[in-house]
Design an enzyme around this catalytic site. Structure first.
Site, mmCIF file in Angstrom:
data_model
loop_
_atom_site.group_PDB
_atom_site.id
_atom_site.type_symbol
_atom_site.label_atom_id
_atom_site.label_comp_id
_atom_site.label_asym_id
_atom_site.label_seq_id
_atom_site.Cartn_x
_atom_site.Cartn_y
_atom_site.Cartn_z
ATOM 1 N N PHE A 37 -4.593 2.114 -3.057
ATOM 2 C CA PHE A 37 -5.744 1.624 -4.044
ATOM 3 C C PHE A 37 -5.491 -0.193 -3.356
ATOM 4 O O PHE A 37 -4.682 -0.249 -2.894
ATOM 5 C CB PHE A 37 -5.871 0.938 -5.413
ATOM 6 N N ALA A 158 3.874 0.362 0.505
ATOM 7 C CA ALA A 158 2.658 1.540 -0.385
ATOM 8 C C ALA A 158 2.160 0.957 -1.691
ATOM 9 O O ALA A 158 3.079 0.492 -2.155
ATOM 10 C CB ALA A 158 2.213 2.609 -0.748
ATOM 11 N N LYS A 159 1.240 0.434 -1.778
ATOM 12 C CA LYS A 159 0.331 0.657 -2.947
ATOM 13 C C LYS A 159 -0.573 1.488 -3.735
ATOM 14 O O LYS A 159 -1.503 1.747 -3.274
ATOM 15 C CB LYS A 159 -0.413 -0.564 -2.691
ATOM 16 N N ALA A 160 0.077 2.517 -4.125
ATOM 17 C CA ALA A 160 0.150 3.536 -4.945
ATOM 18 C C ALA A 160 0.390 3.722 -6.182
ATOM 19 O O ALA A 160 1.413 2.916 -6.843
ATOM 20 C CB ALA A 160 1.145 4.762 -4.101
ATOM 21 N N TYR A 164 3.297 2.400 -10.050
ATOM 22 C CA TYR A 164 2.388 1.048 -10.334
ATOM 23 C C TYR A 164 3.390 1.700 -12.410
ATOM 24 O O TYR A 164 2.831 0.840 -13.021
ATOM 25 C CB TYR A 164 1.328 1.306 -10.814
#
Ligand code: PPE
Length: 308
Positions: A37, A158-160, A164
């Site tokens: 995202f 990676a903004k995965a 989070y």
């Protein structure tokens, strides 16, 4: 903060009504955290609503997808049009923008490759992430007992979504202990980042920030903007491996992120940092950043893309 619904959400090529933007409970990404995202902001500027560093965010989204072996059907240009259409449909002049690339319903099991890659873009009003008060007085930080993800176990560039969990655990720990935000160290004890922000220290008039790939932090677009702004203001910016004691002993410290913007650190683990409020360097950078995103500084006009 509860989400305020807006008119439309872009899903796989079309704008659908907010209430209709739903997925099946067996959606692959919901089970395995296999989605990527972005977080982007649009601001009111003198020439209308504009999105801050839209291309850079969408390029990072595609890089994140690549790291997870997801083939996105849309180009940066198509995604940019999707973002602008969704912002325009909302009628808002300031909003937070959340593009999401995820694996849809249809296949289950750990092999993601047969899954349909789906894309959505939602926008909604999102005020200052850590609160107005925090922007003026600074936040109380706590060094987390959770280490930041090790780049050898996950692609931290990676903004995965699944990654989070690390940030979320740190956030819960900090909030329950009465702090505003957590800061995570690497498994080797080097300063990495906040739960959703990069970190900067000021020491002797110089800005120091951790090398993101070494410490497993996200390569922040706000951080990149802040580096440019800081250099333009005449400050040196240097990457350095830092310890928690460097944070305790800093003249000033602040966090950066799209949602958080530039937020001063008042204390860390109950030790006052510097004067205990936003110092002069932090303030100068906060002011320039705030003016840049609102199109008030000609020098940074290229960072803004108008929504017609
Ligand atoms: N590190 C992390 C872990 C992170 O999530 C963000 C953004 C950053 C650094 C700063 O990156 P940039 O926005 O490009 O400067 N965090 C996003 C998500 C926050 C959330 O709560 O969700 C954001 O700020 O949009």
């Amino acid at each position: 903060m509860p989400i305020t619904p807006t008119a439309k959400i872009w899903m796989d090529g079309e704008l659908v009504d907010w209430e209709q933007a739903t997925v099946h409970v067996l959606t692959h990404s919901l089970h395995y955290g296999t989605a990527v995202f972005e977080g982007i902001r649009a601001y009111p500027t003198p020439s209308g609503t504009a999105v801050f560093r839209l291309r850079e965010h969408l390029e990072r989204l595609l890089r994140s997808a690549h790291l997870l072996a997801m083939d996105v059907e849309h180009s940066v240009d198509e995604l940019a049009d999707a973002v602008k259409a969704t912002v325009a449909a909302s009628g808002l002049d300031a909003c937070y923008i959340r593009p999401l690339v995820y694996l849809g319903y249809g296949e289950m099991g750990l092999n993601p490759l047969p899954c349909k890659v789906r894309t959505a873009v939602a926008v909604w009003p999102w005020g200052v992430y850590l609160g107005d008060e925090a922007m003026r007085t600074g936040i109380r930080l706590k060094v987390s007992s959770w280490a930041r993800l090790d780049p050898r176990t996950l692609p931290t560039a990676a903004k995965a979504t699944g990654m989070y969990i690390n940030s979320s655990l740190a956030k819960v720990e900090a909030v329950r202990a009465g702090y505003d935000e957590a800061i995570l160290l690497t498994t080797d004890g080097y300063l990495a980042e906040g739960t959703g922000e990069n970190v900067f220290l000021v020491r002797g008039g110089e800005l120091l920030t951790p090398p993101v790939s070494a410490v497993g932090a996200l390569e922040g677009i706000t951080a990149a903007s802040v580096r440019t702004i800081a250099r333009d203001l005449g400050y040196d910016v240097r990457e350095a491996l830092l310890r928690r004691s460097d944070l305790y002993l800093a003249d000033e410290a602040f966090l950066t992120g799209t949602a958080a913007e530039v937020v001063p650190v008042a204390s860390v683990d109950d030790r006052v940092v510097g004067s205990g409020g936003p110092g002069p360097v932090t303030r100068a950078i906060q002011d320039s950043y705030s003016a840049a995103v609102r199109g008030e500084l000609d020098r940074y006009k290229d960072w803004l893309e108008r929504v017609d």
